[in-house]
Design a protein around this motif. Structure first.
Motif, mmCIF file in Angstrom:
data_model
loop_
_atom_site.group_PDB
_atom_site.id
_atom_site.type_symbol
_atom_site.label_atom_id
_atom_site.label_comp_id
_atom_site.label_asym_id
_atom_site.label_seq_id
_atom_site.Cartn_x
_atom_site.Cartn_y
_atom_site.Cartn_z
ATOM 1 N N ALA A 181 8.431 -4.241 -6.671
ATOM 2 C CA ALA A 181 8.949 -3.010 -6.073
ATOM 3 C C ALA A 181 7.812 -2.201 -5.450
ATOM 4 C CB ALA A 181 9.668 -2.165 -7.119
ATOM 5 N N SER A 182 7.987 -1.808 -4.190
ATOM 6 C CA SER A 182 6.952 -1.051 -3.488
ATOM 7 C C SER A 182 7.239 0.448 -3.462
ATOM 8 C CB SER A 182 6.801 -1.572 -2.055
ATOM 9 O OG SER A 182 6.207 -2.857 -2.056
ATOM 10 N N ASP A 196 0.824 -1.203 0.000
ATOM 11 C CA ASP A 196 0.000 0.000 0.000
ATOM 12 C C ASP A 196 0.864 1.262 0.000
ATOM 13 O OD1 ASP A 196 -2.724 1.358 0.576
ATOM 14 O OD2 ASP A 196 -1.406 2.105 2.161
ATOM 15 N N ARG A 197 0.558 2.181 -0.906
ATOM 16 C CA ARG A 197 1.359 3.400 -1.093
ATOM 17 C C ARG A 197 1.487 4.223 0.187
ATOM 18 N NH1 ARG A 197 1.059 7.112 -6.376
ATOM 19 N NH2 ARG A 197 2.253 8.933 -5.723
ATOM 20 N N LEU A 198 0.388 4.484 0.847
ATOM 21 C CA LEU A 198 0.419 5.305 2.051
ATOM 22 C C LEU A 198 1.191 4.620 3.168
ATOM 23 C CD1 LEU A 198 -3.229 6.728 2.110
ATOM 24 C CD2 LEU A 198 -1.141 7.837 1.280
ATOM 25 N N ALA A 227 6.101 4.301 6.409
ATOM 26 C CA ALA A 227 7.202 3.468 6.889
ATOM 27 C C ALA A 227 8.548 4.126 6.604
ATOM 28 C CB ALA A 227 7.135 2.086 6.251
ATOM 29 N N ILE A 228 8.689 4.738 5.426
ATOM 30 C CA ILE A 228 9.937 5.418 5.079
ATOM 31 C C ILE A 228 10.211 6.561 6.045
ATOM 32 C CG2 ILE A 228 11.028 6.900 3.343
ATOM 33 C CD1 ILE A 228 9.652 5.177 1.192
ATOM 34 N N VAL A 277 2.399 3.449 -6.674
ATOM 35 C CA VAL A 277 3.713 3.184 -6.083
ATOM 36 C C VAL A 277 4.431 4.517 -5.878
ATOM 37 C CG1 VAL A 277 6.004 2.205 -6.548
ATOM 38 C CG2 VAL A 277 3.958 0.865 -7.041
ATOM 39 N N PRO A 278 4.947 4.811 -4.685
ATOM 40 C CA PRO A 278 5.659 6.067 -4.450
ATOM 41 C C PRO A 278 6.898 6.199 -5.339
ATOM 42 C CG PRO A 278 5.138 4.986 -2.369
ATOM 43 C CD PRO A 278 4.850 3.999 -3.447
#
Length: 223
Positions: free
Chosen positions: A92-93, A4-6, A11-12, A113-114
């Protein structure tokens, strides 16, 4: 399938530092990435730097999907849309690049995807925002002005979330300068996962160094 993108973006930012790593050996990659995850760095940037790197990425991502689904695999050094699509198709996320490419942004947005493109000016950062990039990479961090560049960008663009790579060291002095300037995360490669530790296959030491770096960042942030 990407996470999930958000959730990935959160997390980053929470993690604060993204280990940047590439090696052609799948088993070594798995051990290094697991060590980073054990040290608290679940988000990893695997750089697209070698021949058939995507095949290594595919095998590593498939491993962690079963062995440790909490690991968030991202890809770095992406400069064109077809390569971004290839890595996204293989799990790839998040996608990171040394430059800003509108076609890469479109591919990433299409898959939710960010995308963190490398930017070195206010105009590039602004264009990245227009393309839907939530976290903008500052690259090369030490060459475009370092922490002062961050401060100068956040003046007129205070909503910006910046993540430098290049010029960030896993030391209290370096991290303090960058995080006090206002960055939300940083990418660190060979100064975090050193050649010496890789050669010795000292995965315990890698885990320790990652954990210490994350603890330093939390201390600087006041958490």
């Amino acid at each position: 399938m990407a996470k999930d993108r958000l959730a990935v973006l959160s997390a980053i930012i929470e993690q604060g530092v993204i280990p940047v790593f590439y090696h052609p050996d799948v088993e070594l990659c798995i051990n290094v990435i697991q060590a980073c995850a054990n040290g608290g760095a679940k988000c990893i940037e695997f750089t697209n730097r070698g021949d058939f790197a995507w095949e290594v990425f595919k095998d590593v991502t498939k491993h962690f999907k079963k062995a440790d689904p909490s690991v968030i695999m991202g890809v770095g050094s992406i400069i064109d849309a077809p390569t971004a699509a290839l890595y996204i198709a293989n799990g790839a996320s998040f996608v990171v690049g040394p430059l800003l490419n509108a076609e890469v942004a479109k591919v990433c947005n299409r898959h939710c995807v960010p995308y963190s493109p490398g930017c070195g000016s206010a105009s590039e950062v602004n264009y990245a925002h227009e393309l839907g990039c939530e976290i903008v990479k500052v690259f090369p961090g030490s060459c475009v002005g370092g922490p002062e560049f961050v401060k100068n960008i956040l003046g007129p663009l205070p909503w910006t979330k910046l993540m430098p790579t290049g010029g960030v060291d896993p030391t209290e002095e370096s991290l303090t300068k960058w995080y006090k300037a206002g960055i939300v995360a940083s990418g660190i490669g060979s100064k975090l996962i050193t050649k010496e530790l890789l050669a010795a296959k000292d995965f315990g030491a890698i885990e320790k160094k990652v954990a210490e770096t994350i603890a330093l960042i939390k201390k600087i942030r006041g958490k």
